[in-house]
Design an enzyme around this catalytic site. Sequence first.
Site, PDB file in Angstrom:
ATOM      1  N   ASP A  21       1.071  -1.767   0.137  1.00 19.87           N
ATOM      2  CA  ASP A  21       0.344   0.308  -0.262  1.00 19.87           C
ATOM      3  C   ASP A  21       1.180   1.348   0.204  1.00 19.87           C
ATOM      4  O   ASP A  21       1.982   1.173   0.053  1.00 19.87           O
ATOM      5  CB  ASP A  21      -0.803  -0.060   1.398  1.00 19.87           C
ATOM      6  CG  ASP A  21      -1.744   1.428   1.199  1.00 19.87           C
ATOM      7  OD1 ASP A  21      -2.627   1.758   0.154  1.00 19.87           O
ATOM      8  OD2 ASP A  21      -1.590   2.125   2.399  1.00 19.87           O
ATOM      9  N   SER A  22      -0.035   2.470  -0.579  1.00 19.94           N
ATOM     10  CA  SER A  22       1.375   3.294   0.003  1.00 19.94           C
ATOM     11  C   SER A  22       1.491   4.135   1.445  1.00 19.94           C
ATOM     12  O   SER A  22       2.881   4.237   1.461  1.00 19.94           O
ATOM     13  CB  SER A  22       0.513   4.785  -0.389  1.00 19.94           C
ATOM     14  OG  SER A  22      -1.159   4.541   0.110  1.00 19.94           O
ATOM     15  N   GLY A  54      -3.194   9.413  -3.506  1.00 24.84           N
ATOM     16  CA  GLY A  54      -4.407   9.843  -3.891  1.00 24.84           C
ATOM     17  C   GLY A  54      -4.456  11.016  -4.835  1.00 24.84           C
ATOM     18  O   GLY A  54      -4.947  11.382  -5.618  1.00 24.84           O
ATOM     19  N   CYS A  84      -4.574  -1.738  -1.483  1.00 22.05           N
ATOM     20  CA  CYS A  84      -5.066  -0.501  -2.063  1.00 22.05           C
ATOM     21  C   CYS A  84      -5.433  -0.043  -3.369  1.00 22.05           C
ATOM     22  O   CYS A  84      -5.342  -0.341  -4.222  1.00 22.05           O
ATOM     23  CB  CYS A  84      -3.302   0.910  -2.372  1.00 22.05           C
ATOM     24  SG  CYS A  84      -3.084   2.339  -2.842  1.00 22.05           S
ATOM     25  N   GLU A 163      -2.306   8.571   8.288  1.00 15.74           N
ATOM     26  CA  GLU A 163      -0.896   8.836   8.610  1.00 15.74           C
ATOM     27  C   GLU A 163      -0.387   9.193   9.445  1.00 15.74           C
ATOM     28  O   GLU A 163       0.917   8.939  10.392  1.00 15.74           O
ATOM     29  CB  GLU A 163      -0.737   9.309   7.458  1.00 15.74           C
ATOM     30  CG  GLU A 163      -0.296   7.624   5.982  1.00 15.74           C
ATOM     31  CD  GLU A 163       0.298   6.793   6.574  1.00 15.74           C
ATOM     32  OE1 GLU A 163       1.502   6.521   6.758  1.00 15.74           O
ATOM     33  OE2 GLU A 163      -0.356   5.534   5.818  1.00 15.74           O
ATOM     34  N   CYS A 195     -11.122   3.233   0.529  1.00 19.19           N
ATOM     35  CA  CYS A 195      -9.526   3.287   0.771  1.00 19.19           C
ATOM     36  C   CYS A 195      -9.434   2.843   1.573  1.00 19.19           C
ATOM     37  O   CYS A 195      -9.645   2.941   2.619  1.00 19.19           O
ATOM     38  CB  CYS A 195      -9.253   5.162   0.458  1.00 19.19           C
ATOM     39  SG  CYS A 195      -7.720   5.381   1.169  1.00 19.19           S
ATOM     40  N   HIS A 197      -7.076   2.724   4.102  1.00 22.71           N
ATOM     41  CA  HIS A 197      -6.991   3.629   4.959  1.00 22.71           C
ATOM     42  C   HIS A 197      -8.366   3.848   5.730  1.00 22.71           C
ATOM     43  O   HIS A 197      -8.245   4.146   6.739  1.00 22.71           O
ATOM     44  CB  HIS A 197      -6.019   4.675   5.035  1.00 22.71           C
ATOM     45  CG  HIS A 197      -5.261   5.056   4.522  1.00 22.71           C
ATOM     46  ND1 HIS A 197      -4.156   4.622   3.709  1.00 22.71           N
ATOM     47  CD2 HIS A 197      -3.742   5.270   5.039  1.00 22.71           C
ATOM     48  CE1 HIS A 197      -2.998   4.746   3.261  1.00 22.71           C
ATOM     49  NE2 HIS A 197      -2.642   5.080   4.769  1.00 22.71           N
TER      50      HIS A 197
HETATM   51  N1  DGL Z   1      -4.514   2.732   0.933  1.00 24.18           N
HETATM   52  C1  DGL Z   1      -4.543   3.734  -0.257  1.00 24.18           C
HETATM   53  C2  DGL Z   1      -6.148   2.992  -1.693  1.00 24.18           C
HETATM   54  O1  DGL Z   1      -7.035   2.915  -0.868  1.00 24.18           O
HETATM   55  C3  DGL Z   1      -4.500   5.354  -0.125  1.00 24.18           C
HETATM   56  C4  DGL Z   1      -4.282   5.892  -1.091  1.00 24.18           C
HETATM   57  C5  DGL Z   1      -3.263   7.119  -1.014  1.00 24.18           C
HETATM   58  O2  DGL Z   1      -1.875   6.734  -0.549  1.00 24.18           O
HETATM   59  O3  DGL Z   1      -3.847   8.651  -1.030  1.00 24.18           O
HETATM   60  O4  DGL Z   1      -6.349   4.398  -1.954  1.00 24.18           O
END
Ligand code: DGL
Length: 282
Positions: A21-22, A54, A84, A163, A195, A197
């Site tokens: 993931d990011s 994103g 993600c 985050e 998302c 997160h």
């Molecule tokens: N967890 C990522 C998602 O599902 C977050 C994306 C991001 O870093 O903006 O889209």
Amino acid sequence: MRDVPPTVLSGPRAGPIGVFDSGLGGLTVAQSILRALPAEQLIYVGDQAHVPYGDRADAEILAFSEGISDWLLGQGAKALVIACNTASAAALKPLRVRLPQVPIVGMEPAVKPAVEHTRTGVVGVIATVATMQGAVFASIVERFAQGVEVLQQACPGLVRQIEAGELDTPRTEAMLRGWLEPMVARGIDALVLGCTHYPLVRPLIERIVGPEVRVIDPAPAIARRLAQVLEERGIAAQGGDGGITVHTTGDAVVLRTMLQRFGMGPWPTHALHWEAGRLSPR
Ligand code: DGL
């Protein structure tokens, strides 16, 4: 696209599952996988050096996803999970073309279950700007909406709040109220977390939307899909204890603090760093 590095695949059932993931959001998916598949070893990469994805262009997200996938395969990963939505929208298809021998499971906003659930005929989806603007999301809405109104709300800045560990602060609440209250006023009775997160602020979201709105997190469905893929390919781990090792391209000390705050772990944590599009141990 860069050249594909040699893939190190040991015994077909032996390798770990690479999850990325990011940042930390994909750990909500990893938790679901660990619950559903307790014998599997997961190796997780959170690209905190580049979070949030994103707000970025697809080409950039794809390049990061390629770099992470290459590293995970170099660690012997037998399958990949793009935990993600944003990276799945930008990179799932090209990664499958690039790595045809590797099973890859991606995320997509759970519009279908929301449409199946609704009685009011109005459902909501929250996601990042990149996910909402992507062709994948448009095609999911087109395929599954079936006359149901799908309210779409991008939530710029929310991944950053999460985050930063601001799971229940006045600022995060104000942001979420600004996005969610208008949807509730328009009659949604299902809300899709688009998302990975966002499940980390689920208690706050549920408080705002109230008990009449069903909040849908696709993570358990993704874990079931992964189980199916591993079975079909004959690569599911058999017996033994699974677990997870978490890697970040950010700060491993901060990561440990965040995991504690999220009530996750204790899990082994390590730092990686980017160099010319490739990952290596810090
Ligand atoms: N967890 C990522 C998602 O599902 C977050 C994306 C991001 O870093 O903006 O889209």
